[in-house]
Design a protein around this motif. Structure first.
Motif, PDB file in Angstrom:
ATOM      1  N   SER A  83      19.440   9.094  -6.748  1.00 31.55           N
ATOM      2  CA  SER A  83      18.202   9.776  -7.136  1.00 31.55           C
ATOM      3  C   SER A  83      18.479  11.219  -7.523  1.00 31.55           C
ATOM      4  O   SER A  83      17.859  11.759  -8.446  1.00 31.55           O
ATOM      5  CB  SER A  83      17.181   9.721  -5.995  1.00 31.55           C
ATOM      6  OG  SER A  83      17.641  10.432  -4.851  1.00 31.55           O
ATOM      7  N   TYR A 119      11.475   6.497  -6.343  1.00 36.98           N
ATOM      8  CA  TYR A 119      11.229   6.182  -4.935  1.00 36.98           C
ATOM      9  C   TYR A 119      12.558   5.828  -4.276  1.00 36.98           C
ATOM     10  O   TYR A 119      13.212   4.864  -4.648  1.00 36.98           O
ATOM     11  CB  TYR A 119      10.227   5.039  -4.813  1.00 36.98           C
ATOM     12  CG  TYR A 119       8.832   5.468  -5.228  1.00 36.98           C
ATOM     13  CD1 TYR A 119       8.119   6.388  -4.460  1.00 36.98           C
ATOM     14  CD2 TYR A 119       8.242   4.979  -6.394  1.00 36.98           C
ATOM     15  CE1 TYR A 119       6.852   6.806  -4.840  1.00 36.98           C
ATOM     16  CE2 TYR A 119       6.971   5.388  -6.775  1.00 36.98           C
ATOM     17  CZ  TYR A 119       6.285   6.311  -5.995  1.00 36.98           C
ATOM     18  OH  TYR A 119       5.034   6.724  -6.373  1.00 36.98           O
ATOM     19  N   GLY A 120      12.921   6.629  -3.287  1.00 37.24           N
ATOM     20  CA  GLY A 120      14.198   6.476  -2.610  1.00 37.24           C
ATOM     21  C   GLY A 120      15.076   7.674  -2.889  1.00 37.24           C
ATOM     22  O   GLY A 120      15.432   7.936  -4.045  1.00 37.24           O
ATOM     23  N   ASP A 173      15.163  -1.135   0.425  1.00 35.00           N
ATOM     24  CA  ASP A 173      14.474  -1.537   1.650  1.00 35.00           C
ATOM     25  C   ASP A 173      13.173  -2.222   1.253  1.00 35.00           C
ATOM     26  O   ASP A 173      12.277  -1.574   0.709  1.00 35.00           O
ATOM     27  CB  ASP A 173      14.190  -0.315   2.524  1.00 35.00           C
ATOM     28  CG  ASP A 173      13.656  -0.689   3.905  1.00 35.00           C
ATOM     29  OD1 ASP A 173      13.039  -1.772   4.032  1.00 35.00           O
ATOM     30  OD2 ASP A 173      13.855   0.104   4.839  1.00 35.00           O
ATOM     31  N   ASN A 197      18.567   9.519  -2.459  1.00 31.18           N
ATOM     32  CA  ASN A 197      19.981   9.308  -2.161  1.00 31.18           C
ATOM     33  C   ASN A 197      20.805   9.986  -3.254  1.00 31.18           C
ATOM     34  O   ASN A 197      20.264  10.749  -4.061  1.00 31.18           O
ATOM     35  CB  ASN A 197      20.298   7.810  -2.055  1.00 31.18           C
ATOM     36  CG  ASN A 197      19.765   7.015  -3.241  1.00 31.18           C
ATOM     37  OD1 ASN A 197      19.810   7.487  -4.386  1.00 31.18           O
ATOM     38  ND2 ASN A 197      19.249   5.828  -2.986  1.00 31.18           N
ATOM     39  N   PRO A 229       6.535   5.647   0.189  1.00 32.07           N
ATOM     40  CA  PRO A 229       6.419   5.425  -1.256  1.00 32.07           C
ATOM     41  C   PRO A 229       5.142   4.718  -1.687  1.00 32.07           C
ATOM     42  O   PRO A 229       4.515   5.119  -2.683  1.00 32.07           O
ATOM     43  CB  PRO A 229       7.659   4.576  -1.572  1.00 32.07           C
ATOM     44  CG  PRO A 229       8.658   5.029  -0.569  1.00 32.07           C
ATOM     45  CD  PRO A 229       7.869   5.262   0.687  1.00 32.07           C
ATOM     46  N   PHE A 252       9.724  -0.703   1.726  1.00 33.75           N
ATOM     47  CA  PHE A 252       9.298   0.351   0.809  1.00 33.75           C
ATOM     48  C   PHE A 252       9.143  -0.151  -0.621  1.00 33.75           C
ATOM     49  O   PHE A 252       8.166   0.152  -1.300  1.00 33.75           O
ATOM     50  CB  PHE A 252      10.295   1.512   0.839  1.00 33.75           C
ATOM     51  CG  PHE A 252      10.389   2.210   2.160  1.00 33.75           C
ATOM     52  CD1 PHE A 252       9.277   2.788   2.743  1.00 33.75           C
ATOM     53  CD2 PHE A 252      11.600   2.289   2.830  1.00 33.75           C
ATOM     54  CE1 PHE A 252       9.352   3.435   3.967  1.00 33.75           C
ATOM     55  CE2 PHE A 252      11.701   2.931   4.056  1.00 33.75           C
ATOM     56  CZ  PHE A 252      10.569   3.507   4.633  1.00 33.75           C
ATOM     57  N   ASP A 253      10.151  -0.910  -1.107  1.00 37.55           N
ATOM     58  CA  ASP A 253      10.143  -1.214  -2.537  1.00 37.55           C
ATOM     59  C   ASP A 253       9.165  -2.320  -2.924  1.00 37.55           C
ATOM     60  O   ASP A 253       8.595  -2.288  -4.014  1.00 37.55           O
ATOM     61  CB  ASP A 253      11.554  -1.517  -3.051  1.00 37.55           C
ATOM     62  CG  ASP A 253      12.211  -2.716  -2.384  1.00 37.55           C
ATOM     63  OD1 ASP A 253      11.521  -3.532  -1.779  1.00 37.55           O
ATOM     64  OD2 ASP A 253      13.455  -2.811  -2.481  1.00 37.55           O
ATOM     65  N   ASP A 303      10.332   9.951  -0.753  1.00 35.26           N
ATOM     66  CA  ASP A 303      10.992   9.162   0.289  1.00 35.26           C
ATOM     67  C   ASP A 303      10.324   9.509   1.618  1.00 35.26           C
ATOM     68  O   ASP A 303       9.846  10.634   1.802  1.00 35.26           O
ATOM     69  CB  ASP A 303      12.490   9.481   0.348  1.00 35.26           C
ATOM     70  CG  ASP A 303      13.288   8.406   1.074  1.00 35.26           C
ATOM     71  OD1 ASP A 303      13.013   8.168   2.272  1.00 35.26           O
ATOM     72  OD2 ASP A 303      14.177   7.800   0.462  1.00 35.26           O
ATOM     73  N   THR A 331      15.253   2.358  -3.171  1.00 32.30           N
ATOM     74  CA  THR A 331      15.242   2.376  -1.712  1.00 32.30           C
ATOM     75  C   THR A 331      16.146   1.336  -1.065  1.00 32.30           C
ATOM     76  O   THR A 331      16.666   1.549   0.020  1.00 32.30           O
ATOM     77  CB  THR A 331      13.812   2.142  -1.186  1.00 32.30           C
ATOM     78  OG1 THR A 331      13.323   0.903  -1.700  1.00 32.30           O
ATOM     79  CG2 THR A 331      12.899   3.273  -1.611  1.00 32.30           C
TER      80      THR A 331
END
Length: 248
Positions: free
Chosen positions: A64, A58-59, A129, A61, A104, A132-133, A82, A127
């Motif tokens: 990932s 999840y996330g 964030d 970037n 997510p 989200f997390d 994401d 993430t």
């Protein structure tokens, strides 16, 4: 078929079981030392119809992308999710089997409700964030999963733990979280961090099969005996979190 007497039958069983759980086709080496003066290495082909173990990231970037590429080489079925369309693209994640544009928490709930998340599944949150997390970690830590890890500095980790406690998550569940994520191997680049995360995942899974907590890793030259002795990588006491890197 052939007859052989590996030094540790249970160790061979562990390696065959691990290959079966991963799914797909793998080669397991068997050391026959029945004649010490002439040891023989045989290779056992293990083919499983089990679907490959999943890694859900999840996330989206650079981390990932590197993690998806490395995990695919290990035979994992990799999903990257994401909510941001600029980052959640297949072009950025060639190693992933699935790239999902979705919140997510919604994706995890959907996958769990459909029965596509099981005890072999590893979840990694990248993430940075809390919107989200936190929802993802709250639900993932309550489930029986192979591994749950989250990237972040120690300050981020402590704040995250406070938020999860405030949300009603108990200490027994929080203890399942691998954060800061990865083994302390001095990793800096996304590719190096991916190796660090996967190394920790392998260590945790090996320990789980042995029914103990993961031990602090050592290099092979620091130990003696069979290179593939999985029981040497496990110990009765859990690894200290001080050995983890504080990823920003």
């Amino acid at each position: 078929m052939f007859s052989t007497r590996p030094r540790r039958a249970s160790d061979l069983d562990d390696r065959v079981r691990a290959a079966l759980e991963l799914g797909g086709t793998h080669v397991v080496e068997i050391a026959d030392r029945s004649q010490p003066e002439c040891p023989v290495i045989r290779r056992l082909l293990v083919e499983s119809t089990t679907t490959p173990a999943r890694l859900v990231i999840y996330g989206a970037n650079d981390f990932s992308a590197a993690l998806a590429q490395a995990a695919a080489l290990l035979g994992r079925h990799v999903t990257v999710c994401d909510a941001r369309p600029v980052f959640a693209t297949r072009a950025r994640h060639p190693g992933a089997q699935e790239v999902v544009l979705m919140h997510p928490a919604e994706h995890l709930a959907q996958e769990m409700d459909a029965g596509r998340i099981d005890a072999r599944t590893a979840i990694v949150v990248l993430t940075h964030d809390p919107r989200f997390d936190l929802p993802v970690l709250d639900r993932a830590l309550r489930a029986d999963l192979a591994y749950v890890g989250a990237m972040g500095s120690r300050m981020t980790h402590e704040k995250r733990m406070q938020e999860l406690r405030a949300g009603g998550l108990g200490e027994e569940h929080l203890a399942r979280l691998h954060s800061p994520i990865g083994l302390d191997v001095g990793a800096r680049t996304p590719a190096e961090v991916a190796v660090s995360i996967l190394a920790e995942l392998i260590l945790v899974e090996t320990a789980a099969r042995a029914g103990v907590s993961a031990a602090s890793p050592r290099t092979l030259r620091e130990v003696s005996g069979d290179v593939h002795d999985t029981r040497r990588t496990c110990a009765a006491e859990p690894r200290s979190p001080e050995g983890a890197m504080a990823w920003m």
